[in-house]
Design a protein around this motif. Structure first.
Motif, PDB file in Angstrom:
ATOM      1  N   LYS A 312      75.648  94.263 108.247  1.00 45.53           N
ATOM      2  CA  LYS A 312      76.101  92.887 108.374  1.00 45.53           C
ATOM      3  C   LYS A 312      75.359  91.698 107.610  1.00 45.53           C
ATOM      4  N   VAL A 313      73.996  92.067 107.544  1.00 47.00           N
ATOM      5  CA  VAL A 313      73.068  91.066 107.062  1.00 47.00           C
ATOM      6  C   VAL A 313      72.546  90.912 105.512  1.00 47.00           C
ATOM      7  N   GLY A 314      73.118  91.890 104.908  1.00 46.26           N
ATOM      8  CA  GLY A 314      72.747  91.803 103.555  1.00 46.26           C
ATOM      9  C   GLY A 314      73.047  90.440 102.763  1.00 46.26           C
ATOM     10  N   HIS A 315      74.351  90.306 102.842  1.00 48.63           N
ATOM     11  CA  HIS A 315      74.725  89.015 102.177  1.00 48.63           C
ATOM     12  C   HIS A 315      74.411  87.843 102.607  1.00 48.63           C
ATOM     13  N   ARG A 316      74.296  87.655 103.835  1.00 44.66           N
ATOM     14  CA  ARG A 316      73.794  86.640 104.876  1.00 44.66           C
ATOM     15  C   ARG A 316      72.299  86.132 104.238  1.00 44.66           C
ATOM     16  N   ASP A 317      71.504  87.331 104.096  1.00 46.52           N
ATOM     17  CA  ASP A 317      70.101  87.025 103.585  1.00 46.52           C
ATOM     18  C   ASP A 317      69.829  86.753 102.255  1.00 46.52           C
ATOM     19  N   VAL A 318      70.648  87.094 101.230  1.00 40.41           N
ATOM     20  CA  VAL A 318      70.387  86.681  99.808  1.00 40.41           C
ATOM     21  C   VAL A 318      70.797  85.234  99.704  1.00 40.41           C
ATOM     22  N   LYS A 319      71.917  84.841 100.392  1.00 36.53           N
ATOM     23  CA  LYS A 319      72.283  83.423 100.492  1.00 36.53           C
ATOM     24  C   LYS A 319      71.136  82.376 101.419  1.00 36.53           C
ATOM     25  N   GLN A 320      70.787  82.880 102.347  1.00 33.98           N
ATOM     26  CA  GLN A 320      69.701  82.130 102.826  1.00 33.98           C
ATOM     27  C   GLN A 320      68.311  81.946 101.990  1.00 33.98           C
ATOM     28  N   MET A 321      68.098  83.337 101.194  1.00 32.62           N
ATOM     29  CA  MET A 321      66.857  83.271 100.541  1.00 32.62           C
ATOM     30  C   MET A 321      67.052  82.525  99.227  1.00 32.62           C
ATOM     31  N   LYS A 322      68.222  82.178  98.695  1.00 32.05           N
ATOM     32  CA  LYS A 322      68.603  81.385  97.582  1.00 32.05           C
ATOM     33  C   LYS A 322      68.261  80.033  97.856  1.00 32.05           C
ATOM     34  N   LEU A 323      68.813  79.601  99.254  1.00 30.00           N
ATOM     35  CA  LEU A 323      68.526  78.069  99.656  1.00 30.00           C
ATOM     36  C   LEU A 323      67.222  77.779  99.906  1.00 30.00           C
ATOM     37  N   TYR A 324      66.315  78.828 100.344  1.00 33.21           N
ATOM     38  CA  TYR A 324      64.908  78.776 100.498  1.00 33.21           C
ATOM     39  C   TYR A 324      64.013  78.466  98.961  1.00 33.21           C
ATOM     40  N   LEU A 325      64.459  79.457  98.033  1.00 29.37           N
ATOM     41  CA  LEU A 325      63.892  79.430  96.762  1.00 29.37           C
ATOM     42  C   LEU A 325      64.317  77.998  96.096  1.00 29.37           C
ATOM     43  N   LEU A 326      65.535  77.319  96.102  1.00 35.12           N
ATOM     44  CA  LEU A 326      65.807  76.239  95.553  1.00 35.12           C
ATOM     45  C   LEU A 326      64.991  75.069  96.431  1.00 35.12           C
ATOM     46  N   GLY A 327      64.650  75.308  97.491  1.00 34.53           N
ATOM     47  CA  GLY A 327      63.810  74.185  98.104  1.00 34.53           C
ATOM     48  C   GLY A 327      62.431  74.507  97.619  1.00 34.53           C
ATOM     49  N   GLN A 328      61.903  75.566  97.139  1.00 39.74           N
ATOM     50  CA  GLN A 328      60.639  75.894  96.539  1.00 39.74           C
ATOM     51  C   GLN A 328      60.431  75.368  95.131  1.00 39.74           C
ATOM     52  N   GLY A 329      61.521  75.040  94.606  1.00 39.48           N
ATOM     53  CA  GLY A 329      61.685  74.674  93.113  1.00 39.48           C
ATOM     54  C   GLY A 329      62.023  75.554  92.046  1.00 39.48           C
ATOM     55  N   TYR A 330      62.694  76.461  92.585  1.00 43.54           N
ATOM     56  CA  TYR A 330      63.147  77.714  91.517  1.00 43.54           C
ATOM     57  C   TYR A 330      64.411  76.857  91.064  1.00 43.54           C
ATOM     58  N   PRO A 331      64.694  76.717  89.571  1.00 41.16           N
ATOM     59  CA  PRO A 331      66.151  76.270  89.215  1.00 41.16           C
ATOM     60  C   PRO A 331      67.219  77.213  89.533  1.00 41.16           C
ATOM     61  N   GLU A 332      68.323  76.887  89.743  1.00 40.83           N
ATOM     62  CA  GLU A 332      69.413  77.618  90.235  1.00 40.83           C
ATOM     63  C   GLU A 332      69.862  78.728  89.146  1.00 40.83           C
ATOM     64  N   PRO A 333      69.650  78.283  87.753  1.00 45.71           N
ATOM     65  CA  PRO A 333      69.985  79.481  86.608  1.00 45.71           C
ATOM     66  C   PRO A 333      69.020  80.486  86.743  1.00 45.71           C
ATOM     67  N   SER A 334      67.836  80.286  87.334  1.00 45.64           N
ATOM     68  CA  SER A 334      66.801  81.263  87.380  1.00 45.64           C
ATOM     69  C   SER A 334      66.697  82.258  88.323  1.00 45.64           C
ATOM     70  N   ILE A 335      68.021  82.104  89.455  1.00 45.94           N
ATOM     71  CA  ILE A 335      68.079  82.833  90.402  1.00 45.94           C
ATOM     72  C   ILE A 335      69.262  83.817  90.310  1.00 45.94           C
ATOM     73  N   ARG A 336      69.366  85.153  90.057  1.00 44.18           N
ATOM     74  CA  ARG A 336      70.185  86.129  90.143  1.00 44.18           C
ATOM     75  C   ARG A 336      70.614  86.683  91.227  1.00 44.18           C
ATOM     76  N   ILE A 337      71.981  86.791  91.675  1.00 40.11           N
ATOM     77  CA  ILE A 337      71.999  87.721  92.876  1.00 40.11           C
ATOM     78  C   ILE A 337      73.149  88.622  92.386  1.00 40.11           C
ATOM     79  N   LEU A 338      72.846  90.101  93.111  1.00 42.37           N
ATOM     80  CA  LEU A 338      73.563  91.058  93.074  1.00 42.37           C
ATOM     81  C   LEU A 338      73.968  91.559  94.613  1.00 42.37           C
ATOM     82  N   ALA A 339      75.434  91.566  94.742  1.00 45.09           N
ATOM     83  CA  ALA A 339      75.755  91.821  96.131  1.00 45.09           C
ATOM     84  C   ALA A 339      77.046  92.439  95.927  1.00 45.09           C
ATOM     85  N   ASP A 340      77.215  93.457  96.937  1.00 43.33           N
ATOM     86  CA  ASP A 340      78.547  93.979  97.215  1.00 43.33           C
ATOM     87  C   ASP A 340      79.663  93.177  98.126  1.00 43.33           C
TER      88      ASP A 340
END
Length: 366
Positions: A312-340
């Motif tokens: 149950k946690v795979g999709h939740r983890d990538v969403k939370q990690m994306k929010l963290y990376l955005l807070g670390q200065g990663y531009p949104e276009p530079s974050i790619r997500i693959l998920a089922d």
């Protein structure tokens, strides 16, 4: 040794198929062949043992291996077709698998049992028909067994092959490289893997090493690495690597709600790196003096629709990690997500390989 064990497991699988076909003569012949392979294993096998060395397998251990393989197959067969006497088969398996042989690592013994369970499921799935057809309901593994459904043959074969590879790795635990190899090892690693790769993961740390074996079907195990990493970083930014590991370990003793866990095992953080790493340096997900673009590839797999494997946690983890990376200065276009999850490109060999190439495009030192 692993090749011998695979041959033994394969022959037990053929015995199981003969049982399914109710061919008494063939089943008797297969069982005799199993005995021959167990004797051959006793004559030349070596496995990684305790104390850092290798221990020769004696005849009693090989008989025990034979009994574990056959009783695991009998339990699998009984579960698949609702045969009577299943409790007796389970008792036979417990009797065969205990105690762990002297000189054999507990982890290696558990992996060996897991491998025999998986091999029996492959035989059942193979007997069920085409590789894309679901097999009969088969419970899987553990000293008392679990209830699940056998997956298609290809899925079962992948699980079995993965366990065989893990078994081979555990069989080499304890050995040391010669001095000449140790001196050239960093250069060889740098040649094969030019980049500095830091990997954080978690593994199950059992308080009782002799506890029963676990398989992908015996219980649902939800990974907590991303949750623990983000929780530790949210507590305090700027931790060193060793401080981060200790914080993750402390947090692993509590559930997501913050309550203390009362289980026989908990997840422990593991740090691996392709280079020697200063553990007292600040833990960071980006270069301290980055001069170019930072990119991130996040893959979240819940194994949707794969009974016995779904989490149950795979999709939740990538969403939370994306929010963290955005807070670390990663531009949104530079974050790619693959998920089922139906919202992002599905993770497949093609999409993962293409995304890895995208991740490395334009990469350079700094």
């Amino acid at each position: 040794v692993v090749s011998r064990l695979k041959a033994l497991a394969h022959e037990v699988g053929l015995w199981l198929e003969a049982q399914l076909a109710r061919d008494v003569s063939a089943a008797t012949g297969r069982l005799a062949k199993v005995d021959e392979l167990a004797c051959a294993l006793a004559s030349d096998a070596e496995v990684g043992g305790g104390g850092g060395g290798a221990a020769s397998l004696g005849e009693p251990v090989c008989r025990q291996l034979r009994d574990v393989a056959v009783t695991a197959a009998a339990v699998t067969l009984g579960r698949a077709y609702g045969a009577g006497g299943l409790e007796g088969f389970l008792d036979d398996f417990v009797a065969a698998s205990e105690p762990c042989p002297t000189g054999v690592q507990a982890a290696l013994w558990r992996r060996t049992q897991d491998f025999f369970w998986a091999s029996a499921r492959v035989a059942c799935a193979r007997s069920a028909g085409p590789s894309d057809a679901a097999g009969p309901g088969v419970g899987a593994a553990g000293a008392v067994g679990g209830v699940g459904a056998v997956a298609p043959l290809r899925q079962e074969q992948r699980v079995c092959d993965r366990l065989a590879r893990l078994l081979a790795g555990l069989g080499r635990i304890g050995g040391e490289l010669p001095m000449s190899r140790r001196q050239s090892f960093p250069d060889e690693v740098a040649r094969i893997m030019p980049a500095t790769v830091v990997m954080l993961s978690t593994c199950m740390e059992e308080k009782d090493p002799a506890s029963g074996s676990r398989t992908p079907y015996s219980a649902q195990v939800e990974g907590r690495c991303t949750e623990l990493l983000l929780s530790a970083q949210q507590e305090l930014e700027g931790r060193s690597w060793v401080e981060l590991l200790w914080a993750m370990r402390r947090l692993a003793g509590r559930g997501p709600s913050g309550l203390a866990l009362r289980t026989a095992a908990q997840q422990a953080p593991v740090l691996s790196c392709s280079r020697q790493l200063d553990l007292n340096a600040t833990a960071s997900i980006r270069q301290p003096m980055a001069s170019g673009e930072c990119r991130a590839l996040l893959v979240g797999i819940n194994y949707v629709g794969q009974e016995g494997l779904e989490i149950k946690v795979g999709h939740r983890d990538v969403k939370q990690m994306k929010l963290y990376l955005l807070g670390q200065g990663y531009p949104e276009p530079s974050i790619r997500i693959l998920a089922d999850d139906g919202e992002h490109p599905a993770p497949s060999r093609a999409t993962v390989e293409a995304s890895m190439k995208w991740l490395l495009e334009g990469g350079r030192a700094g």
